[in-house]
Design a protein around this motif. Structure first.
Motif, mmCIF file in Angstrom:
data_model
loop_
_atom_site.group_PDB
_atom_site.id
_atom_site.type_symbol
_atom_site.label_atom_id
_atom_site.label_comp_id
_atom_site.label_asym_id
_atom_site.label_seq_id
_atom_site.Cartn_x
_atom_site.Cartn_y
_atom_site.Cartn_z
ATOM 1 N N TYR A 130 1.668 4.759 -15.423
ATOM 2 C CA TYR A 130 2.073 4.265 -14.106
ATOM 3 C C TYR A 130 1.324 5.003 -12.992
ATOM 4 O O TYR A 130 1.363 6.229 -12.887
ATOM 5 C CB TYR A 130 3.576 4.434 -13.947
ATOM 6 N N ARG A 131 0.630 4.236 -12.166
ATOM 7 C CA ARG A 131 -0.151 4.757 -11.037
ATOM 8 C C ARG A 131 -1.127 5.856 -11.455
ATOM 9 O O ARG A 131 -1.468 6.733 -10.675
ATOM 10 C CB ARG A 131 0.774 5.276 -9.933
ATOM 11 N N ALA A 149 -2.383 -3.013 -11.661
ATOM 12 C CA ALA A 149 -1.348 -3.495 -10.743
ATOM 13 C C ALA A 149 -0.213 -4.171 -11.503
ATOM 14 O O ALA A 149 0.969 -3.969 -11.198
ATOM 15 C CB ALA A 149 -1.957 -4.451 -9.715
ATOM 16 N N GLY A 150 -0.566 -4.980 -12.504
ATOM 17 C CA GLY A 150 0.458 -5.657 -13.294
ATOM 18 C C GLY A 150 1.284 -4.688 -14.101
ATOM 19 O O GLY A 150 2.509 -4.862 -14.264
ATOM 20 N N THR A 151 0.649 -3.642 -14.617
ATOM 21 C CA THR A 151 1.365 -2.608 -15.368
ATOM 22 C C THR A 151 2.357 -1.885 -14.460
ATOM 23 O O THR A 151 3.523 -1.676 -14.815
ATOM 24 C CB THR A 151 0.371 -1.607 -15.975
ATOM 25 N N ASP A 152 1.904 -1.518 -13.273
ATOM 26 C CA ASP A 152 2.782 -0.831 -12.324
ATOM 27 C C ASP A 152 3.975 -1.706 -11.942
ATOM 28 O O ASP A 152 5.109 -1.221 -11.804
ATOM 29 C CB ASP A 152 2.001 -0.444 -11.062
ATOM 30 N N GLU A 153 3.733 -3.006 -11.819
ATOM 31 C CA GLU A 153 4.816 -3.913 -11.440
ATOM 32 C C GLU A 153 5.891 -3.955 -12.516
ATOM 33 O O GLU A 153 7.090 -3.999 -12.209
ATOM 34 C CB GLU A 153 4.264 -5.315 -11.188
ATOM 35 N N VAL A 154 5.485 -3.946 -13.795
ATOM 36 C CA VAL A 154 6.471 -3.937 -14.879
ATOM 37 C C VAL A 154 7.335 -2.684 -14.794
ATOM 38 O O VAL A 154 8.564 -2.748 -14.912
ATOM 39 C CB VAL A 154 5.766 -4.022 -16.249
ATOM 40 N N GLU A 156 8.030 -0.931 -12.211
ATOM 41 C CA GLU A 156 8.859 -0.959 -10.998
ATOM 42 C C GLU A 156 9.975 -1.991 -11.046
ATOM 43 O O GLU A 156 10.975 -1.853 -10.332
ATOM 44 C CB GLU A 156 7.965 -1.220 -9.786
ATOM 45 N N THR A 157 9.829 -3.008 -11.895
ATOM 46 C CA THR A 157 10.821 -4.084 -11.915
ATOM 47 C C THR A 157 11.748 -4.032 -13.135
ATOM 48 O O THR A 157 12.721 -4.778 -13.192
ATOM 49 C CB THR A 157 10.137 -5.457 -11.867
ATOM 50 N N GLU A 252 7.272 -7.464 -21.268
ATOM 51 C CA GLU A 252 7.454 -7.911 -19.881
ATOM 52 C C GLU A 252 8.098 -9.294 -19.818
ATOM 53 O O GLU A 252 8.432 -9.775 -18.726
ATOM 54 C CB GLU A 252 6.110 -7.926 -19.145
#
Length: 292
Positions: A130-131, A149-154, A156-157, A252
């Motif tokens: 992450y990040r 970006a898609g990895t970070d979104e997973v 975070e959500t 995801e």
């Protein structure tokens, strides 16, 4: 005490060596070529049991090896000669091994007493990148399926529920506050639970930590289970490992999470008898040290 005649234990030893070489020889060949494997290397690098030790057969506590060739085992300090043959000397169990057996028993007994929690969905591997700057990603040679970006979104959500300290300690700094639990080394016995993939893989570690008192068939069973768990661990990770034949478990998605939980539940069932055997071994070691 169980007495194994020379032909019997030779056959068991040879079968164990053959079984383990199916793993150790490909690993050693890859290492000789300088080839990294993002899934299988873990079994030999994160875990510190060397291939040569993995191939070495031990009968375990309470077994006597008959025949002149059994005297070869006397080169290891845990073994002793008796009138019947050669066996591990439980009466001479070192204090350090007794402490290890006590900790392992307490940890495994606490783990097996709890219901499995199956809602983590392998997000620890996502939290480890992450990040993260690309140059610092552990398996940098393999692309992220959803991109950074898609990895970070997973991360975070989804709700991260990692209970295993040795997974949590590899989280990136930004990911640590997102974990809903606070695992720590001092809280390991209080938090370990049988649904955790890393707790299941660690049965291999606890088996070799008690080597050579652990029967090698139990060690090998723990290793086989760890290898299967590691495969799911990385199939559910953010990396695209499909060129190696590891099709992703897309956690995801709802379907991917259901598949992950189903496999996780299977591992709980497979791990329980191995966990109980390790607890019983610890009991034997602790009982013997009490009477020595």
């Amino acid at each position: 005490m169980i007495l194994l005649d020379e032909a019997d234990w030779h056959a068991r030893r040879d079968a164990h060596v053959e079984r383990m070489r199916a793993w150790t020889e490909p690993h050693q060949a890859r290492r000789a070529r300088g080839e990294k494997h993002p899934v299988l290397d873990f079994l030999f690098t994160y875990y510190s049991h060397r291939p040569a030790h993995l191939e070495r057969w031990h009968p375990g506590a309470g077994v006597v090896l008959a025949g002149e060739s059994a005297r070869a085992y006397l080169r290891w300090p845990a073994y002793t000669a008796t009138d019947s043959g050669v066996t591990v000397d439980l009466a001479a169990l070192p204090e350090s091994r007794r402490r290890s057996a006590r900790f392992i028993r307490d940890l495994l007994a606490a783990t097996v007493s709890r219901p499995p929690r199956l809602g983590c969905f392998g997000l620890h591997e996502w939290a480890m990148v992450y990040r993260q700057p690309e140059s610092e990603i552990r398996h940098v040679d393999w692309p992220l399926r959803l991109g950074a970006a898609g990895t970070d979104e997973v991360v975070e959500t989804q709700t991260i529920k990692c209970s295993h300290f040795d997974a949590f300690r590899f989280f990136t700094e930004p990911a640590r506050p997102l974990n809903t639990l606070e695992p720590g080394r001092d809280r390991q016995i209080a938090m370990e639970q049988p649904g955790c993939l890393h707790a299941t893989m660690d049965l291999f570690k606890w088996a070799y930590k008690l080597d050579p008192y652990t029967p090698s068939d139990l060690l090998a069973d723990c290793f086989d289970l760890a290898s299967d768990v590691r495969e799911l661990d990385m199939r559910a990770s953010p990396y695209d490992l499909s060129p190696l034949g590891y099709e992703p478990v897309r956690i995801e998605t709802e379907r991917g999470r259901a598949e992950y939980a189903r496999r996780q539940s299977e591992f709980v069932r497979r791990a329980e008898p191995l966990r109980l055997k390790l607890i019983a071994l610890c009991d034997v070691l602790l009982e013997s040290s009490t009477h020595s």
